[in-house]
Motif scaffolding. Sequence first.
Motif, PDB file in Angstrom:
ATOM      1  N   VAL A  76       0.865  -1.170   0.000  1.00  0.00           N
ATOM      2  CA  VAL A  76       0.000   0.000   0.000  1.00  0.00           C
ATOM      3  C   VAL A  76       0.905   1.224   0.000  1.00  0.00           C
ATOM      4  O   VAL A  76       1.696   1.411   0.932  1.00  0.00           O
ATOM      5  CB  VAL A  76      -0.922   0.033   1.233  1.00  0.00           C
ATOM      6  N   ASP A  78       1.041   5.330  -0.186  1.00  0.00           N
ATOM      7  CA  ASP A  78       0.309   6.583  -0.043  1.00  0.00           C
ATOM      8  C   ASP A  78       0.983   7.636  -0.917  1.00  0.00           C
ATOM      9  O   ASP A  78       2.058   8.128  -0.597  1.00  0.00           O
ATOM     10  CB  ASP A  78       0.321   7.012   1.427  1.00  0.00           C
ATOM     11  N   ARG A  79       0.356   7.983  -2.042  1.00  0.00           N
ATOM     12  CA  ARG A  79       0.974   8.897  -2.999  1.00  0.00           C
ATOM     13  C   ARG A  79       1.042  10.315  -2.454  1.00  0.00           C
ATOM     14  O   ARG A  79       1.920  11.091  -2.838  1.00  0.00           O
ATOM     15  CB  ARG A  79       0.218   8.872  -4.330  1.00  0.00           C
ATOM     16  N   LYS A  81       1.674  11.175   0.697  1.00  0.00           N
ATOM     17  CA  LYS A  81       2.805  11.254   1.625  1.00  0.00           C
ATOM     18  C   LYS A  81       4.112  10.755   1.014  1.00  0.00           C
ATOM     19  O   LYS A  81       5.184  11.024   1.544  1.00  0.00           O
ATOM     20  CB  LYS A  81       2.496  10.447   2.886  1.00  0.00           C
ATOM     21  N   ALA A  85       2.638   2.505   3.334  1.00  0.00           N
ATOM     22  CA  ALA A  85       1.925   2.210   4.566  1.00  0.00           C
ATOM     23  C   ALA A  85       2.053   0.737   4.922  1.00  0.00           C
ATOM     24  O   ALA A  85       1.889   0.358   6.077  1.00  0.00           O
ATOM     25  CB  ALA A  85       0.449   2.585   4.428  1.00  0.00           C
ATOM     26  N   ARG A 248      -5.322   8.330  -4.678  1.00  0.00           N
ATOM     27  CA  ARG A 248      -4.321   8.606  -3.633  1.00  0.00           C
ATOM     28  C   ARG A 248      -3.494   7.382  -3.293  1.00  0.00           C
ATOM     29  O   ARG A 248      -2.261   7.470  -3.138  1.00  0.00           O
ATOM     30  CB  ARG A 248      -5.000   9.118  -2.366  1.00  0.00           C
ATOM     31  N   TYR A 249      -4.149   6.230  -3.135  1.00  0.00           N
ATOM     32  CA  TYR A 249      -3.447   5.034  -2.671  1.00  0.00           C
ATOM     33  C   TYR A 249      -3.241   4.040  -3.810  1.00  0.00           C
ATOM     34  O   TYR A 249      -4.167   3.726  -4.559  1.00  0.00           O
ATOM     35  CB  TYR A 249      -4.240   4.340  -1.560  1.00  0.00           C
ATOM     36  N   LEU A 281      -6.094   2.898   4.487  1.00  0.00           N
ATOM     37  CA  LEU A 281      -6.568   3.775   3.411  1.00  0.00           C
ATOM     38  C   LEU A 281      -7.369   4.940   3.956  1.00  0.00           C
ATOM     39  O   LEU A 281      -8.382   5.354   3.394  1.00  0.00           O
ATOM     40  CB  LEU A 281      -7.423   2.976   2.415  1.00  0.00           C
ATOM     41  N   ASN A 283      -7.218   9.015   5.888  1.00  0.00           N
ATOM     42  CA  ASN A 283      -6.673  10.331   5.538  1.00  0.00           C
ATOM     43  C   ASN A 283      -5.458  10.658   6.406  1.00  0.00           C
ATOM     44  O   ASN A 283      -4.822  11.642   6.185  1.00  0.00           O
ATOM     45  CB  ASN A 283      -7.765  11.403   5.710  1.00  0.00           C
TER      46      ASN A 283
END
Length: 283
Positions: A76, A78-79, A81, A85, A248-249, A281, A283
């Motif tokens: 996973v 996180d684009r 950040k 993850a 985003r993910y 997933l 915020n």
Amino acid sequence: MRKVNLLFLVGLCLGALTGLTVVVLRPPGHSPVAVAEIGRAAEKPITTSETPEDPKNPSSASLEALLPQGHVSALVFDRAKGTFALSVNADRAYTSASLVKLLIALNAQESGESRALIEKMLSHSDDAIASRLWVEGGETSIVTNAIQRMGLTGTQPPSNPGRWGDTKITAADVVRIYDYLLDEAPAPARDLILNALHDATEYGSDGFRQYFGIPDAVGGLPWAVKQGWSCCDPTMMLHTTGLVGKNRYLVVVLTEQPKSVGYDAAKQQITNVVKNLLPLLGN
């Protein structure tokens, strides 16, 4: 005389204390690490091969327990950040099945192939179209070119050029492919492929239901997926990959199981894996 000796001894003790370096002991086989170095080690960026220990997050053991007879890799990313993850078995190799269609689509778009044809190949996971574009695009050169362009380290073209689904991939490389698509590919290719992944149909051209994994697990979250399935040479592959939550993910789950498990059970298992990733997933 005794007073002088006492003061002298006190001075020696204080001097020894000021020169002392406190160390943290590690298990046998590891050298001691000074306390001051611990903070620096904690600042290392997370890579695909290491994720922080967190009792709230799924572990390698907990995910593998969901496939008692098989293997699972999960990532996973996180684009927003720019961090992973979760990373579980990121470099284990699997047969790609239809995931290689992402590379076929990129190559076909650059060669000027029909937009509608490429979209159908991806959204319906159409094997006949993929076979045609594979041959016209140069077969294994599609994969070798992508390896060089994208810096793929665990991907290999099929030993039999006619079997595009036998391309070898890893979860880490699938993330790199999506990264290239989102951040480096020309806009026409990016828009074409993302639209097709957002429009993935419930059933593929071969009648196989392809909403296992991400689509079945994430509920109302937006998604765009490329799925993969193959059986049985000699094992069964089932993969779910794509974007979740307005791109985003990046979520990649690759699985391999004996054919005796059957597709119905395998679909439920990979969906359960993704459900276990849902806490990541947020915020």
